[in-house]
Scaffold this motif. Structure first.
Motif: not given
Length: 95
Positions: A65-70
């Protein structure tokens, strides 16, 4: 809330730039002073987008999720950068 600010930070700067530039053009005029104000506003907003990009680059993703958000935030920052530049560009050339 933090996720929304990360995802929408660039778009919020774009909206601020749009409305302030519209206000300057509509209510202050089209002489050299307002054009310089639009150029200054454009530079400030572009610097804000760049600063958000630097802050985002420093964040290390911990999960998917953090990678997608970034990556989504970088996309919106890129769109915002181009849009802000595009809106402020004519102030350079109008006599």
């Amino acid at each position: 809330m933090k996720t929304w600010l990360i995802l929408l930070g660039g778009l919020l700067l774009w909206a601020v730039h749009f409305f302030v530039a519209y206000f300057i053009g509509e209510f202050i005029g089209e002489t050299q002073g307002p054009r310089l104000a639009v150029l200054g506003l454009t530079l400030v907003c572009l610097a804000g987008v760049a600063a958000l990009g630097v802050l985002l680059r420093g964040m290390r993703p911990e999960d998917d999720h953090d990678r997608w958000r970034r990556s989504a935030a970088f996309g919106t920052l890129a769109i915002s950068f181009v849009a802000i530049f595009w809106q402020g560009f004519p102030a350079l050339f109008v006599p």
